[in-house]
Design an enzyme around this catalytic site. Structure first.
Site, mmCIF file in Angstrom:
data_model
loop_
_atom_site.group_PDB
_atom_site.id
_atom_site.type_symbol
_atom_site.label_atom_id
_atom_site.label_comp_id
_atom_site.label_asym_id
_atom_site.label_seq_id
_atom_site.Cartn_x
_atom_site.Cartn_y
_atom_site.Cartn_z
ATOM 1 C CG LEU A 133 30.719 -33.054 82.507
ATOM 2 C CD1 LEU A 133 29.865 -32.996 83.769
ATOM 3 C CD2 LEU A 133 30.137 -32.101 81.450
ATOM 4 C CB THR A 134 34.291 -36.421 79.952
ATOM 5 O OG1 THR A 134 33.727 -35.356 79.208
ATOM 6 C CG2 THR A 134 34.243 -37.702 79.135
ATOM 7 C CG PHE A 238 24.470 -29.297 80.363
ATOM 8 C CD1 PHE A 238 25.559 -30.121 80.158
ATOM 9 C CD2 PHE A 238 23.229 -29.889 80.557
ATOM 10 C CE1 PHE A 238 25.434 -31.508 80.159
ATOM 11 C CE2 PHE A 238 23.083 -31.276 80.557
ATOM 12 C CZ PHE A 238 24.190 -32.086 80.358
ATOM 13 C CD GLN A 281 36.767 -24.202 33.877
ATOM 14 O OE1 GLN A 281 36.077 -25.215 33.830
ATOM 15 N NE2 GLN A 281 36.621 -23.224 33.005
ATOM 16 C CD GLU A 365 33.154 -27.822 75.533
ATOM 17 O OE1 GLU A 365 31.983 -27.827 75.948
ATOM 18 O OE2 GLU A 365 34.136 -27.644 76.264
#
Ligand SMILES: Cc1cc2nc3c(=O)[nH]c(=O)nc-3n(C[C@H](O)[C@H](O)[C@H](O)COP(=O)(O)OP(=O)(O)OC[C@H]3O[C@@H](n4cnc5c(N)ncnc54)[C@H](O)[C@@H]3O)c2cc1C
Length: 385
Positions: A133-134, A238, A281, A365
């Protein structure tokens, strides 16, 4: 000392079947991937030999029904993602690309013939898929894609460049998203066809045990039936991304768990000023924050899983979980790195590898910014993209 999951009483929230999937995934990841992962990360090596084993064990497209897929529930799939990502995000990414992106695209939008041809082979690990896709100039905004598919005689010709495509150089089949005169559509492109080239991106300092590529489509000719008939616009792409986001929201908690356990273990044996650092602590505060992040992320993932089982999962919920669980996992890994101090930047502990991998997970994503805008739009009804 109880494990993080024992403190969370996780087992009480799961069915026997879900615990079974989780335990099998844990066994696989710890025995087949963990022993070599540091070497593979260092050498930028993806162990293709494991793909068939993953298929035989039922993990590929495990949440899909029929066509050789295991038909596992959503929570079982999420738990498996955790166990693989507890070892390395690259292997959960493999499950996501193969199962949630490539197989899901074929399952949702493919013809009966395409499903019969590819899904059983992909479920068995005999064929690898990728999802293209990209592009270099359109990542967050895929509507800017320039890859085209033009009708030519009784077929199509695809031309363009894709970037960051997971598994492309080892894949048998590519789901390529391209602009046509009817809008964006998905195409099944066999990677051996003339004009298809995939070159691994060699400069990654993240996800080094997995493979992402630059892909060139130079006048790639495919038959008319290469188009996914049910794909109608970017919304189709998508909906596959949403399936992958589900696995990410779970998986990153595995990376977080590994980092938390490494930090707790170290805090008990490392002494400074005459006592274990875990007895101070400030270190306990960090460990407590890490556990709170882990517990919160696990409960959010489980909430998503139960919604998905009822087919009631909203994409906005996925944005919330993708955004927050990834950033919580990065925060846990970063705090763990600090507790390990000098040794934390070495490969003697898995923490720095997870931290480097999670930077990729944060980006793909949908980046933090994109998911923030999705949530903002849902709250206001106004799009700020
Ligand atoms: C390891 C890895 C694996 C991948 N695998 C795949 C794959 O298998 N298949 C595939 O198709 N792609 C894959 N990708 C690509 C990934 O989806 C993109 O990198 C991602 O969508 C971001 O695109 P980009 O890198 O071009 O960044 P850009 O979109 O250029 O974004 C740059 C920055 O601008 C911000 N930004 C963009 N728009 C806005 C806005 N409107 N408001 C505010 N900020 C904004 C972004 O959040 C980001 O911080 C992968 C990427 C990586 C790193």
């Amino acid at each position: 000392m109880p494990t993080p999951d024992e403190l969370l009483h996780l087992d009480d929230l799961l069915t026997d079947e879900e615990r079974g999937w989780r335990d099998r995934a844990r066994e696989f990841a710890r025995t087949r991937i963990l022993p070599t992962i540091d070497d593979d990360f260092e050498a930028k090596h993806f162990r293709t030999g494991l793909v068939a084993e993953l298929g035989a064990a039922g993990f590929l497209g495990m949440h899909l029904e029929g066509y050789g897929a295991a038909g596992a529930g959503a929570v079982s799939y999420g738990l498996a993602c955790i166990e693989f990502e507890a070892v390395d995000s690259g292997w959960r990414t493999f499950l996501s690309v193969q199962g949630s992106l490539a197989m899901t695209a074929i399952s949702l939008f493919g013809s009966e013939e395409q499903k019969q041809r590819w899904l059983p082979a992909m479920a068995a690990g005999g064929a690898v898929g990728c999802f293209a896709l990209t592009e270099a100039a359109s990542g967050s905004d895929p509507a800017g894609m320039t890859t085209t598919a033009v009708r030519d005689g009784d077929g199509w010709v695809l031309s363009g460049h894709k970037r960051w495509i997971g598994l492309a150089s080892i894949a048998d089949i590519a789901v390529v998203w391209a602009r046509t005169d009817e809008g964006v559509r998905g195409f099944l492109v066999e990677t051996g066809v003339p004009g298809f080239t995939a070159t691994p991106i060699d400069t990654k300092l993240s996800m080094r045990a997995s493979v992402q590529c630059d892909v060139v489509l130079e006048g790639v000719r495919v038959p008319a039936d290469a188009v996914l008939p049910g794909s109608t616009g970017l919304g189709s792409a998508f909906s596959c991304l949403n399936k992958a986001r589900f696995g990410i929201a779970w998986g990153v908690m595995g990376a977080a768990r590994t980092c938390l356990e490494a930090a707790v273990g170290r805090s008990l044996v490392r002494e400074s000023f005459g006592r274990p650092i875990g007895q101070t602590q400030l270190v306990q505060q960090k460990l407590a924050e890490m556990f709170v992040s882990y517990e919160r992320g696990m409960l959010l993932a489980l909430h998503l899983g139960r919604l998905e089982e009822r087919h009631a999962l909203d994409p906005v919920q996925l944005s919330v979980a993708k955004l927050d669980n990834v950033r919580q996992a990065i925060s846990v890994a970063s705090l763990a790195r600090g507790i390990l101090a000098g040794d934390g930047v070495t490969s003697e502990f898995p923490v720095m590898r997870h931290l480097a991998n999670l930077e990729s997970v944060r980006t793909y994503e949908g980046t933090d910014e994109i998911h923030t805008l999705v949530i903002g739009r849902a709250l206001t009804g106004l799009s700020a993209f």
